[in-house]
Design an enzyme around this catalytic site. Structure first.
Site, PDB file in Angstrom:
ATOM      1  N   ASP A  68      23.343 -34.429  29.444  1.00  0.00           N
ATOM      2  CA  ASP A  68      22.449 -33.271  29.512  1.00  0.00           C
ATOM      3  C   ASP A  68      22.293 -32.609  28.148  1.00  0.00           C
ATOM      4  OD1 ASP A  68      22.001 -33.714  32.166  1.00  0.00           O
ATOM      5  OD2 ASP A  68      23.267 -32.083  32.900  1.00  0.00           O
ATOM      6  N   GLY A  69      23.328 -32.642  27.306  1.00  0.00           N
ATOM      7  CA  GLY A  69      23.216 -32.055  25.972  1.00  0.00           C
ATOM      8  C   GLY A  69      22.183 -32.760  25.123  1.00  0.00           C
ATOM      9  N   ASN A 145      17.856 -24.408  29.264  1.00  0.00           N
ATOM     10  CA  ASN A 145      18.945 -23.877  30.095  1.00  0.00           C
ATOM     11  C   ASN A 145      19.116 -22.377  29.938  1.00  0.00           C
ATOM     12  OD1 ASN A 145      19.822 -26.091  31.534  1.00  0.00           O
ATOM     13  ND2 ASN A 145      21.560 -26.540  30.217  1.00  0.00           N
ATOM     14  N   ASP A 146      19.545 -21.940  28.750  1.00  0.00           N
ATOM     15  CA  ASP A 146      19.929 -20.537  28.627  1.00  0.00           C
ATOM     16  C   ASP A 146      20.058 -20.070  27.195  1.00  0.00           C
ATOM     17  OD1 ASP A 146      22.453 -21.630  27.764  1.00  0.00           O
ATOM     18  OD2 ASP A 146      23.137 -21.692  29.836  1.00  0.00           O
ATOM     19  N   ASP A 175      32.324  -9.814  28.243  1.00  0.00           N
ATOM     20  CA  ASP A 175      32.561 -10.937  27.336  1.00  0.00           C
ATOM     21  C   ASP A 175      31.244 -11.564  26.890  1.00  0.00           C
ATOM     22  OD1 ASP A 175      35.245 -10.552  27.585  1.00  0.00           O
ATOM     23  OD2 ASP A 175      35.678 -12.431  28.619  1.00  0.00           O
ATOM     24  N   ALA A 187      24.220 -24.606  34.794  1.00  0.00           N
ATOM     25  CA  ALA A 187      24.938 -24.786  33.530  1.00  0.00           C
ATOM     26  C   ALA A 187      26.007 -23.696  33.408  1.00  0.00           C
ATOM     27  CB  ALA A 187      23.950 -24.767  32.367  1.00  0.00           C
ATOM     28  N   TYR A 188      26.056 -22.998  32.278  1.00  0.00           N
ATOM     29  CA  TYR A 188      27.100 -21.992  32.055  1.00  0.00           C
ATOM     30  C   TYR A 188      27.098 -20.919  33.145  1.00  0.00           C
ATOM     31  CZ  TYR A 188      29.888 -18.651  29.223  1.00  0.00           C
ATOM     32  OH  TYR A 188      30.834 -17.784  28.751  1.00  0.00           O
ATOM     33  N   LEU A 190      26.573 -21.098  36.204  1.00  0.00           N
ATOM     34  CA  LEU A 190      27.257 -21.548  37.422  1.00  0.00           C
ATOM     35  C   LEU A 190      28.759 -21.306  37.318  1.00  0.00           C
ATOM     36  CD1 LEU A 190      27.100 -23.066  40.156  1.00  0.00           C
ATOM     37  CD2 LEU A 190      27.439 -25.175  38.867  1.00  0.00           C
ATOM     38  N   SER A 191      29.322 -21.477  36.108  1.00  0.00           N
ATOM     39  CA  SER A 191      30.775 -21.337  35.941  1.00  0.00           C
ATOM     40  C   SER A 191      31.241 -19.900  36.072  1.00  0.00           C
ATOM     41  CB  SER A 191      31.198 -21.896  34.581  1.00  0.00           C
ATOM     42  OG  SER A 191      30.746 -21.075  33.521  1.00  0.00           O
TER      43      SER A 191
END
Length: 287
Positions: A68-69, A145-146, A175, A187-188, A190-191
């Site tokens: 994906d990157g 993505n973001d 943060d 992506a991020y 979701l975490s």
């Protein structure tokens, strides 16, 4: 004759081998293959001397060989010209990629014969405005993505003021903040327990990362929403767009995100089963 570009994962020998093999086949079939000099060196091919403008001129498709990157890098390269992107899965997750390595020649044959469809994905337009240096500078980028504004590595929380459509919303002590597309919801975002959104939707998601406040929910906003995030405290923050670091922001510097006028055009060879992809990635049972 078609003109096909390749974007190659820089740390996967199998991606380099597949690039060499497929490039030779395409050229034997009378097509033109283009790579940046950096990708050509990774693939073990002769440098072409192509810069970004030469790569894009008359380009019919770009093939992403990696995960994906690598797909994000390929989309960023052609975003403004909306060239179709064919993703080949040589990575781990493969949310964005469509083709397995063994099927690449068949996929390209189908593409060249017109036997494919295009899935459009929303892109974010990201503008970084730096005023802390004493002179105003602006940097623009595109994200599939973001865009992430977060504390510097090893740093403390940052104070980020958020405006939505020109009206102040709230300060965040956090943060970081993630501004994501529906594609970026897996992506991020979701975490940090953001929602999963069908990738073909159009919306802007604003998700805090470990906020030191009671309000910790994701906002799902209209696609034409304009989000402006300003560093309000003395602690700096780092901006990354689709994983690429754009710079460090100090007090007064800001990032503005809204839907881009361009879209990503992903090549698909049948209906994409997003729910099936989720079941496979999360190992969800049928019963």
């Amino acid at each position: 004759m078609a003109t096909i570009a390749f974007v190659v994962h820089h740390d996967r020998p199998d991606a380099a081998e597949l690039a060499r093999d497929t490039a030779a086949w395409l050229e034997q079939e009378g097509h033109e293959v283009r790579l940046t000099d950096e990708d050509a060196a990774v693939a073990g091919l002769d440098p072409t001397g192509h810069g970004p403008e030469q790569i894009l001129s008359g380009l019919d498709a770009v093939v992403s060989l990696g995960g994906d990157g690598t797909m994000l890098r390929a989309v960023a390269m052609v975003a403004a010209s909306e060239v179709p992107v064919i993703g080949v899965n040589l990575g781990q997750l493969g949310y964005l990629t469509e083709v397995e390595p063994a099927g690449l020649r068949h996929a390209l044959a189908r593409f060249l014969s017109g036997d494919y469809a295009i899935e459009q994905r929303m892109l974010l337009a990201v503008q970084l405005d730096v005023v802390s240096s004493g002179s105003v500078t602006a940097t623009e980028a595109i994200a599939l993505n973001d865009a992430v504004l977060e504390k510097t590595p090893g740093g403390h929380t940052v104070r980020l003021d958020v405006e939505i459509d020109g009206r102040f919303f709230t300060p965040y002590t956090t943060d970081g903040l993630i501004v994501a597309t529906p594609t970026g919801s897996t992506a991020y975002a979701l975490s940090v327990r953001g929602p999963i959104v069908e990738p073909t939707h159009r919306a802007v998601l604003l998700t805090p990362v470990s906020p030191h406040m009671l309000f910790d929910r994701t906002l799902v906003l209209e696609p034409d929403a304009r989000i402006r995030i300003t560093v309000a405290g003395a602690r700096p923050a780092t901006l990354s767009v689709d994983g690429r670091v754009l710079g460090e922001l100090a007090v007064g510097d800001s990032v503005t995100c809204t839907a881009s006028e361009h879209v990503a055009r992903l090549v698909v060879f049948g209906p994409r089963d997003f729910h099936g992809i989720l079941k496979a990635k999360f190992k969800l049972g049928d019963r």
